[in-house]
Design a protein around this motif. Structure first.
Motif, PDB file in Angstrom:
ATOM      1  N   ALA A 197      61.219  31.580  82.024  1.00  0.00           N
ATOM      2  CA  ALA A 197      60.520  32.844  81.980  1.00  0.00           C
ATOM      3  C   ALA A 197      61.418  34.281  81.964  1.00  0.00           C
ATOM      4  O   ALA A 197      62.244  34.360  82.997  1.00  0.00           O
ATOM      5  N   GLY A 198      61.277  35.029  80.992  1.00  0.00           N
ATOM      6  CA  GLY A 198      62.043  36.524  81.144  1.00  0.00           C
ATOM      7  C   GLY A 198      63.394  36.356  80.122  1.00  0.00           C
ATOM      8  O   GLY A 198      64.022  37.225  80.072  1.00  0.00           O
ATOM      9  N   LEU A 199      63.453  35.254  79.692  1.00  0.00           N
ATOM     10  CA  LEU A 199      64.593  34.658  79.018  1.00  0.00           C
ATOM     11  C   LEU A 199      64.204  34.568  77.407  1.00  0.00           C
ATOM     12  O   LEU A 199      63.161  34.183  77.050  1.00  0.00           O
ATOM     13  N   ASP A 200      65.478  34.763  76.718  1.00  0.00           N
ATOM     14  CA  ASP A 200      65.228  34.441  75.029  1.00  0.00           C
ATOM     15  C   ASP A 200      65.386  32.953  75.069  1.00  0.00           C
ATOM     16  O   ASP A 200      66.598  32.363  74.639  1.00  0.00           O
ATOM     17  N   VAL A 201      64.440  32.070  75.290  1.00  0.00           N
ATOM     18  CA  VAL A 201      64.352  30.661  75.034  1.00  0.00           C
ATOM     19  C   VAL A 201      63.117  30.248  74.267  1.00  0.00           C
ATOM     20  O   VAL A 201      61.936  30.562  74.409  1.00  0.00           O
ATOM     21  N   VAL A 202      63.542  29.493  73.287  1.00  0.00           N
ATOM     22  CA  VAL A 202      62.595  29.021  72.140  1.00  0.00           C
ATOM     23  C   VAL A 202      62.458  27.509  72.444  1.00  0.00           C
ATOM     24  O   VAL A 202      63.564  26.661  72.396  1.00  0.00           O
ATOM     25  N   PHE A 203      61.218  27.058  72.662  1.00  0.00           N
ATOM     26  CA  PHE A 203      61.073  25.574  73.015  1.00  0.00           C
ATOM     27  C   PHE A 203      60.490  24.917  71.526  1.00  0.00           C
ATOM     28  O   PHE A 203      59.294  25.270  70.923  1.00  0.00           O
ATOM     29  N   ALA A 204      61.516  24.500  70.660  1.00  0.00           N
ATOM     30  CA  ALA A 204      61.268  23.972  69.335  1.00  0.00           C
ATOM     31  C   ALA A 204      60.709  22.626  69.307  1.00  0.00           C
ATOM     32  O   ALA A 204      60.157  22.257  68.000  1.00  0.00           O
ATOM     33  N   GLY A 205      60.409  21.979  70.324  1.00  0.00           N
ATOM     34  CA  GLY A 205      59.663  20.792  70.421  1.00  0.00           C
ATOM     35  C   GLY A 205      60.496  19.533  69.463  1.00  0.00           C
ATOM     36  O   GLY A 205      61.711  19.740  69.099  1.00  0.00           O
ATOM     37  N   ASP A 206      59.704  18.445  68.973  1.00  0.00           N
ATOM     38  CA  ASP A 206      60.427  17.511  68.156  1.00  0.00           C
ATOM     39  C   ASP A 206      60.712  18.047  66.789  1.00  0.00           C
ATOM     40  O   ASP A 206      59.879  18.565  65.958  1.00  0.00           O
TER      41      ASP A 206
END
Length: 346
Positions: A213-222
């Motif tokens: 939370a609050g960071l530039d993190v992308v969860f791209a999934g499979d």
């Protein structure tokens, strides 16, 4: 079915099976739930048999007989342990992909499974050494291969957007995504902005999203198109507690990405001096390594070029040919057209 290194090897073996004179089948030891399988099996027949069901052993034995399986290839030490009671006269090859970790309650059935196999292989010399006392037999090392045509050098990413680091790994505690997120937070505190793209699914998804939370993190999934995803990165990161010869790292190296990886398992032998190695569970050391890549374009270019050169020694053809030879040596049938079961546990 969560896609990881074992699943990628299975997919590569299935894709090349016809050229090797092999008719493969794939079995998963867990029920398939949710969306369709993410792993591409190239029209290979697929069956899920729940290992937790009381009838697992008779169901697997019946499946082996019904499909006239010549060789069972167990992908993982637990897969070998689960398969052993169902084998009957079917020979088994067991391939080791990861360390035993906290699974010592499985030590006795794993030992029985490995000792019952016609052959035991490992994806790294480190894993072979770790399991040799348990297996009490020679273990053949067949390093993971990579499709060099499918993963060409990505080239410099087009300008625009933040510096992007990628991790491709199932969201499992052993992969230590939290250390990468911790490193990203340390960089943020230093005034260095970058993006972390995480490819993969798993049980830690919600916890990691909260941590980021609050960071530039992308969860791209499979990710279905891994070469395209890698082409959108500036660097690759893999900071697991343990690895054999990780397919995801090899794919990033083949794509000529500068890599940072934990100094564990088979990784040092794989990368040599073509990556920055960091201790496991060391977010500050990861942050220092990332800062070095972000601030030194020449270092990125050097590491990317060296990584591609190292990847050239890991031919996918050599991997598949080695397994095909083991299948033929193990088969009790004289037929040249083999039915091979690729079994795996999650």
């Amino acid at each position: 079915m969560v896609t990881g290194g074992r699943e990628r090897i299975v997919a590569d073996l299935c894709r090349d099976a016809a050229a090797q004179g092999i008719a493969p089948y794939v079995v998963a030891y867990d029920p398939v739930t949710g969306p369709a399988r993410q792993i591409q099996l190239f029209d290979t027949p697929f069956q899920a048999i729940d290992r937790r069901a009381p009838a697992f052993v008779p169901k697997l034995r019946a499946w082996l007989c019904a499909n006239r399986i010549d060789v069972l290839h167990a992908q993982g030490h637990v897969a070998a342990a689960l398969a052993r009671p169902a084998l009957g006269t079917v020979p088994m090859i067991a391939t080791l992909h990861m360390a035993l970790g906290s699974g010592w309650r499985w030590a006795l059935p794993i030992a029985r499974g490995l000792r019952a196999a016609h052959a035991v292989t490992a994806v790294s010399h480190d894993l072979a050494a770790r399991f040799r006392p348990l297996a009490r037999r020679p273990i053949v090392v067949i390093p993971t291969g990579v499709d060099l045509k499918r993963f060409p050098p990505a080239g410099p990413r087009s300008a625009g957007g933040p510096f992007t680091i990628g991790i491709a790994a199932r969201l499992h505690p052993i992969k230590r995504h939290e250390d990468a997120i911790g490193a990203l937070r340390l960089l943020h505190e230093r005034g260095i902005h970058c993006r972390l793209s995480i490819a993969g699914q798993g049980p830690r998804a919600a916890a990691l999203a909260a941590l980021a939370a609050g960071l530039d993190v992308v969860f791209a999934g499979d990710v279905a198109d891994m070469p395209a995803w890698l082409a959108g990165l500036d660097a690759f990161l893999l900071v697991s507690d343990h690895e054999g010869t990780p397919a995801a790292l090899l794919e990033a190296m083949a794509s000529a990405l500068p890599c940072i990886a934990s100094n564990v398992g088979g990784i040092p032998t794989l990368v040599g001096d073509a990556a920055l190695l960091v201790p496991p569970r060391a977010p500050r050391r990861i942050a220092d390594a990332l800062a070095g890549l972000i601030l030194q374009p020449a270092l990125r270019l050097h590491l990317g070029t060296a990584a591609r050169a190292r990847a050239l020694d890991h031919s996918l053809h050599d991997q598949n040919f080695a397994y095909a030879n083991l299948y033929r040596a193990s088969a009790w049938s004289s037929d040249t057209h083999l039915n091979i079961r690729q079994s795996r546990d999650r």
